[in-house]
Motif scaffolding. Structure first.
Motif, short mmCIF file in Angstrom:
data_model
loop_
_atom_site.label_atom_id
_atom_site.label_comp_id
_atom_site.label_asym_id
_atom_site.label_seq_id
_atom_site.Cartn_x
_atom_site.Cartn_y
_atom_site.Cartn_z
N ALA A 1 16.41 6.69 -22.14
CA ALA A 1 17.21 6.26 -23.29
C ALA A 1 18.59 5.78 -22.87
N VAL A 2 19.13 6.32 -21.78
CA VAL A 2 20.43 5.87 -21.29
C VAL A 2 20.39 4.39 -20.93
N PHE A 3 19.24 3.93 -20.41
CA PHE A 3 19.09 2.52 -20.02
C PHE A 3 18.45 1.69 -21.14
N GLY A 4 18.30 2.27 -22.30
CA GLY A 4 17.74 1.53 -23.42
C GLY A 4 16.25 1.31 -23.33
N ILE A 5 15.54 2.18 -22.64
CA ILE A 5 14.10 2.05 -22.46
C ILE A 5 13.40 3.16 -23.25
N ASP A 6 12.38 2.79 -23.98
CA ASP A 6 11.60 3.78 -24.72
C ASP A 6 10.61 4.47 -23.78
N SER A 7 10.45 5.75 -23.99
CA SER A 7 9.51 6.51 -23.16
C SER A 7 8.08 6.12 -23.49
N PRO A 8 7.23 5.86 -22.48
CA PRO A 8 5.83 5.53 -22.75
C PRO A 8 5.10 6.70 -23.42
N ALA A 9 4.00 6.39 -24.04
CA ALA A 9 3.17 7.42 -24.68
C ALA A 9 2.31 8.09 -23.61
N TRP A 10 2.97 8.96 -22.83
CA TRP A 10 2.27 9.58 -21.70
C TRP A 10 1.04 10.36 -22.15
N LYS A 11 1.12 11.06 -23.25
CA LYS A 11 0.04 11.95 -23.67
C LYS A 11 -1.03 11.24 -24.50
N LEU A 12 -0.68 10.12 -25.13
CA LEU A 12 -1.62 9.46 -26.04
C LEU A 12 -2.41 8.35 -25.37
N ASP A 13 -1.80 7.64 -24.45
CA ASP A 13 -2.46 6.52 -23.77
C ASP A 13 -3.17 7.06 -22.52
N ALA A 14 -4.46 6.73 -22.41
CA ALA A 14 -5.25 7.25 -21.28
C ALA A 14 -4.75 6.72 -19.95
N ASP A 15 -4.34 5.44 -19.90
CA ASP A 15 -3.85 4.88 -18.64
C ASP A 15 -2.55 5.53 -18.20
N TRP A 16 -1.61 5.74 -19.16
CA TRP A 16 -0.37 6.41 -18.82
C TRP A 16 -0.61 7.87 -18.46
N ASN A 17 -1.61 8.47 -19.05
CA ASN A 17 -1.99 9.84 -18.70
C ASN A 17 -2.36 9.94 -17.23
N LEU A 18 -3.15 8.98 -16.76
CA LEU A 18 -3.57 8.98 -15.37
C LEU A 18 -2.40 8.72 -14.44
N VAL A 19 -1.53 7.79 -14.82
CA VAL A 19 -0.33 7.53 -14.02
C VAL A 19 0.54 8.78 -13.92
N MET A 20 0.63 9.50 -15.02
CA MET A 20 1.46 10.71 -15.06
C MET A 20 0.98 11.75 -14.06
N VAL A 21 -0.31 12.05 -14.05
CA VAL A 21 -0.82 13.09 -13.14
C VAL A 21 -0.77 12.62 -11.69
N ILE A 22 -0.91 11.31 -11.44
CA ILE A 22 -0.79 10.81 -10.08
C ILE A 22 0.64 11.02 -9.57
N ILE A 23 1.63 10.74 -10.42
CA ILE A 23 3.03 10.94 -10.03
C ILE A 23 3.28 12.40 -9.69
N VAL A 24 2.80 13.30 -10.50
CA VAL A 24 3.03 14.73 -10.26
C VAL A 24 2.32 15.18 -8.99
N TYR A 25 1.10 14.73 -8.79
CA TYR A 25 0.36 15.13 -7.59
C TYR A 25 1.04 14.61 -6.32
N VAL A 26 1.50 13.36 -6.36
CA VAL A 26 2.19 12.80 -5.19
C VAL A 26 3.47 13.57 -4.92
N TRP A 27 4.23 13.88 -5.97
CA TRP A 27 5.48 14.63 -5.78
C TRP A 27 5.22 15.99 -5.15
N LYS A 28 4.15 16.64 -5.55
CA LYS A 28 3.86 17.97 -5.02
C LYS A 28 3.38 17.94 -3.58
#
Length: 333
Positions: free
Chosen positions: A181-208
């Motif tokens: 929001a600081v940069f004027g960007i809306d947060s994606p629908a991480w939980k509702l969109d299946a594609d963003w859901n997959l991107v989300m868990v990939i990011i977390v797995y890579v970070w770990k």
């Protein structure tokens, strides 16, 4: 009175040696006897080696057979049944569970999601891990603390990591929403969109898991002889040329090791993150998560779940065999 000579012979050293030489010597052992003796000695050595082997390795072999291969064989038997979890009856159906998994749209979707998740997790972890290792290999202030900080997520509980990141990705009150929001960007629908859901868990797995790759790459970088790097610097080779001509070829054993282990880890050890962040598997039902959903989820098809588990086992076996057979040829030891 005349001199009388004793009739007994006088034994001198010469006569003793002559009599000893004249005594019959034992016959040397024949070749058959020597072979029999060698066979007996070899059997004794073999029995001793096997005894030591069973003494030290026997308990481990017993545990492996009990907790790995016996459940695997039993799981193969269950995969041939039409059986719901908790039901007292099971009907043999042959290979129908396998046919359904490889031909149904849901089974094909599982393969697609598994391929995307594995590729993103492996490539992301290895590339970022290598870049971090290159930085941490330099003499910079606080690098010991940085190495610890990078590796610490790998030893954390996957459940705890998933809970924290689940709050970060929350589109309503998560930390990422406020940062965007600081940069004027809306947060994606991480939980509702299946594609963003997959991107989300990939990011977390890579970070770990990138800390694991970074530490292994760092060990590989420190094993490279410094003389080669210094010789290349004397020849005025730039940093990019040194990396691709010297560092990367000498890191191929490390790359090969991480490539094999990361594929296995991403396909078998991402369940905790997937279960916490996406309980229903909306767009994230990889093959390991599909096993859980089919057996303990709403379906409770234990036989079908067992078939998927067998498919996962042989998939990993084939992938590892191919890597050892063909990919290892490009490794410079």
């Amino acid at each position: 009175m005349g001199d009388t000579r004793s009739s007994a012979a006088v034994i001198t050293p010469q006569t003793a040696a002559a009599s000893h030489d004249a005594a019959p010597r034992p016959a040397p052992p024949s070749s058959t006897e020597r072979d029999a003796h060698r066979r007996r000695a070899a059997r004794k050595r073999s029995a001793k080696n096997w005894s030591l082997f069973l003494l030290f390795a026997g308990p481990n072999i017993a545990l492996i057979l009990t907790f790995i291969y016996y459940p695997l064989i039993r799981n193969m038997e269950f995969s041939l049944l039409n059986w719901r979890l908790g039901s007292p009856r099971a009907t043999p159906i042959g290979l129908d569970n396998y046919i359904r998994f490889f031909t149904s749209p849901s089974g094909l979707e599982v393969w697609r999601i598994t391929g995307i998740f594995t590729a993103g997790a492996v490539v992301g972890s290895m590339i970022l891990g290598l870049l971090i290792a290159l930085v941490l290999n330099k003499k910079i202030p606080g690098r010991t603390f940085a190495r610890t900080a990078v590796f610490s997520p790998y030893v954390l509980s996957g459940v705890g990591v998933a809970l924290v990141w689940d709050f970060i990705f929350d589109p309503n009150r998560g930390a990422l929403m406020h940062i965007l929001a600081v940069f004027g960007i809306d947060s994606p629908a991480w939980k509702l969109d299946a594609d963003w859901n997959l991107v989300m868990v990939i990011i977390v797995y890579v970070w770990k898991n990138l800390g694991y790759c970074a530490v292994v790459f760092l060990a590989g970088l420190q094993s490279i002889p410094r003389d080669l790097i210094e010789a290349a610097m004397i020849d005025r080779a730039g940093a990019v040329r040194r990396f691709f001509s010297i560092t990367l070829p000498l890191l191929t054993p490390t790359v090969f090791f991480l490539f094999v282990t990361n594929i296995i880890f991403s396909m078998t050890q991402a369940f905790d993150i997937l279960r916490i962040m996406t309980p229903t598997g909306h767009g994230t039902n990889t093959i390991i998560f599909e096993i859980y959903l089919q057996s303990f989820g709403q379906y409770q098809r234990a036989g079908y779940s067992a078939a998927i588990a067998v498919v996962l086992f042989f998939t990993l076996f084939v992938i590892t065999a191919i890597q050892l057979r063909y990919v290892e040829r490009r490794v410079h030891y």
